[in-house]
Design an enzyme around this catalytic site. Structure first.
Site, PDB file in Angstrom:
ATOM      1  N   ILE A 105      -4.136  11.634  10.345  1.00  0.00           N
ATOM      2  CA  ILE A 105      -2.765  11.990   9.953  1.00  0.00           C
ATOM      3  C   ILE A 105      -2.807  13.199   9.023  1.00  0.00           C
ATOM      4  CG2 ILE A 105      -0.638  11.190   8.826  1.00  0.00           C
ATOM      5  CD1 ILE A 105      -1.328   9.779  11.506  1.00  0.00           C
ATOM      6  N   LYS A 129     -10.820  -2.787  12.331  1.00  0.00           N
ATOM      7  CA  LYS A 129      -9.632  -2.476  13.137  1.00  0.00           C
ATOM      8  C   LYS A 129      -9.627  -3.305  14.427  1.00  0.00           C
ATOM      9  CE  LYS A 129      -7.448   0.320  10.442  1.00  0.00           C
ATOM     10  NZ  LYS A 129      -6.252  -0.167   9.732  1.00  0.00           N
ATOM     11  N   ARG A 148      -4.082  -0.197  -6.834  1.00  0.00           N
ATOM     12  CA  ARG A 148      -5.255   0.465  -7.397  1.00  0.00           C
ATOM     13  C   ARG A 148      -4.881   1.622  -8.321  1.00  0.00           C
ATOM     14  NH1 ARG A 148      -9.268   3.825  -5.716  1.00  0.00           N
ATOM     15  NH2 ARG A 148      -8.005   4.554  -3.986  1.00  0.00           N
ATOM     16  N   TYR A 188     -15.202   0.270   9.222  1.00  0.00           N
ATOM     17  CA  TYR A 188     -13.764   0.496   9.357  1.00  0.00           C
ATOM     18  C   TYR A 188     -13.296   0.154  10.775  1.00  0.00           C
ATOM     19  CZ  TYR A 188      -9.417   3.293   9.422  1.00  0.00           C
ATOM     20  OH  TYR A 188      -8.121   3.736   9.537  1.00  0.00           O
ATOM     21  N   ASP A 246      -1.420  -7.530  -4.863  1.00  0.00           N
ATOM     22  CA  ASP A 246      -2.785  -7.516  -4.354  1.00  0.00           C
ATOM     23  C   ASP A 246      -2.794  -8.319  -3.056  1.00  0.00           C
ATOM     24  OD1 ASP A 246      -5.435  -7.725  -3.824  1.00  0.00           O
ATOM     25  OD2 ASP A 246      -6.008  -8.591  -5.762  1.00  0.00           O
ATOM     26  N   GLY A 298       0.835  -1.206   0.000  1.00  0.00           N
ATOM     27  CA  GLY A 298       0.000   0.000   0.000  1.00  0.00           C
ATOM     28  C   GLY A 298       0.865   1.249   0.000  1.00  0.00           C
TER      29      GLY A 298
HETATM   30  N1  SER Z   1      -8.014   8.824   9.166  1.00  0.00           N
HETATM   31  C1  SER Z   1      -8.907   7.736   9.418  1.00  0.00           C
HETATM   32  C2  SER Z   1     -10.268   8.047   8.934  1.00  0.00           C
HETATM   33  O1  SER Z   1     -10.642   9.184   9.039  1.00  0.00           O
HETATM   34  C3  SER Z   1      -8.945   7.418  10.894  1.00  0.00           C
HETATM   35  O2  SER Z   1      -8.063   6.384  11.155  1.00  0.00           O
HETATM   36  O3  SER Z   1     -10.960   7.189   8.500  1.00  0.00           O
END
Ligand code: SER
Length: 317
Positions: free
Chosen positions: A174, A148, A37, A144, A54, A9
């Site tokens: 980030i 996790k 991708r 999501y 992949d 990635g």
């Molecule tokens: N930056 C991510 C998001 O907003 C959070 O881990 O989905």
């Protein structure tokens, strides 16, 4: 320390800067970048070996790890929170089946460490939202976040059952200047800089008082390398809270306005507000600081100054 490293990635927001960072440390031929991708950014393509991979294809991971004698794997390929709500099945497939393949191949070929980021999305509305502790309730409401939590448990399982050294940090939003994030709830905190510099205005998809934990990219890259390089005995657990700062959308705006006084913002919260409201406001990362010396350098003021210094000449060209 020289390591043979695989970054899965490498085209993403973190991967695209992690690859050059690691190439500087270990030598360009020791860091294999992979994408799938989209075309990898030039800084990655031109700096050393790059291949198609992949993560859903276990055979291809085997081949790459075997042929390149990989010692560390950074598994960065992931569907983020907003895309995950649009395509929950795809998010599960990539985030969990991809991770499972990486863990399985890594233990078979004796990879020394697998670094896999978790997220503040692992927390949910039932988690204490202020100073969220390392060990707490994990009941996320996004797909999501569910991937996790499941991923954290899976990585822990591989550590306990097979002795595969897995390490994860729960990353906050980030903020970075090289590759735009895509499909996340915290993306506003990057987009705002581009719009402030280019158009002096921005419509924010979260409300003014929305507070979220964040981190500047240089600290994020250092966190990955710390987990890869520090003595494994320091790590008493598989998953660590880490954070750099917390701010509201309004506070970020005010800090940018110190540099660009005529920057105007409007707030138009959409469906992403509900995701943000289910996440912590601030993170307690004292365990990471104590156990392995996590020590982020950037606060809001320094981060904003640095982002504007880097982006302004580029965007004004
Ligand atoms: N930056 C991510 C998001 O907003 C959070 O881990 O989905």
């Amino acid at each position: 320390m020289k390591k043979r490293v695989l970054v899965i990635g490498a085209g993403g927001q973190i991967g695209s800067e992690l690859v050059p960072f690691l190439r500087d440390r270990y030598g360009k031929d020791n860091v294999i970048a992979t994408g799938r991708r989209t075309k990898l950014p030039n800084v990655v393509l031109e700096g050393g070996p790059c291949i198609y991979l992949d993560a859903l294809n276990e055979e291809s991971i085997k081949r790459v790890i075997y042929e390149n004698e990989i010692e560390h794997v950074y598994h960065m390929a992931s569907v983020l929170s907003v895309t995950g709500e649009k395509m929950p099945q795809v998010a599960w497939d990539i985030n969990i089946n991809g991770l499972m393949n990486v863990l399985e191949v890594s233990r078979r070929y004796n990879v020394e460490r697998v670094i896999w980021p978790s997220s503040i999305a692992a927390f949910g509305p039932t988690t204490p939202r202020e100073n969220t502790p390392n060990e707490t309730i994990l009941q996320p409401t996004t797909m999501y976040g569910i991937t996790k939590v499941a991923g954290e448990l899976l990585a822990e399982y591989y550590y306990k059952k097979y002795g595969l050294l897995t390490l994860s940090m729960r990353l906050p939003g980030i903020i970075s200047s090289e590759t735009l994030p895509g499909g996340g709830t915290t993306d506003y905190a990057v987009e705002i800089f581009y719009e402030a510099i280019k158009n002096k205005k921005y419509e924010c998809f979260l409300g003014e008082d929305t507070i979220l934990p964040m981190m500047y990219q240089p600290d994020c890259l250092q966190c990955h390398v710390d987990m890869a390089e520090k003595d494994e005995k320091l790590f008493k657990r598989r998953v660590y809270n880490v954070t750099g700062m917390s701010f509201t959308a309004g506070e970020l705006t005010a800090e940018i306005q110190k540099h660009i006084p005529d920057f105007k913002i409007t707030y138009k919260p959409d469906f992403r507000q509900e995701i943000a409201d289910s996440w912590p406001k601030s993170i307690d990362d004292s365990i990471a600081r104590k156990e392995w010396g996590w020590d982020p350098k950037y606060d809001l003021k320094e981060m904003v100054k640095n982002m504007l210094d880097v982006l302004t000449p580029r965007l004004k060209k």
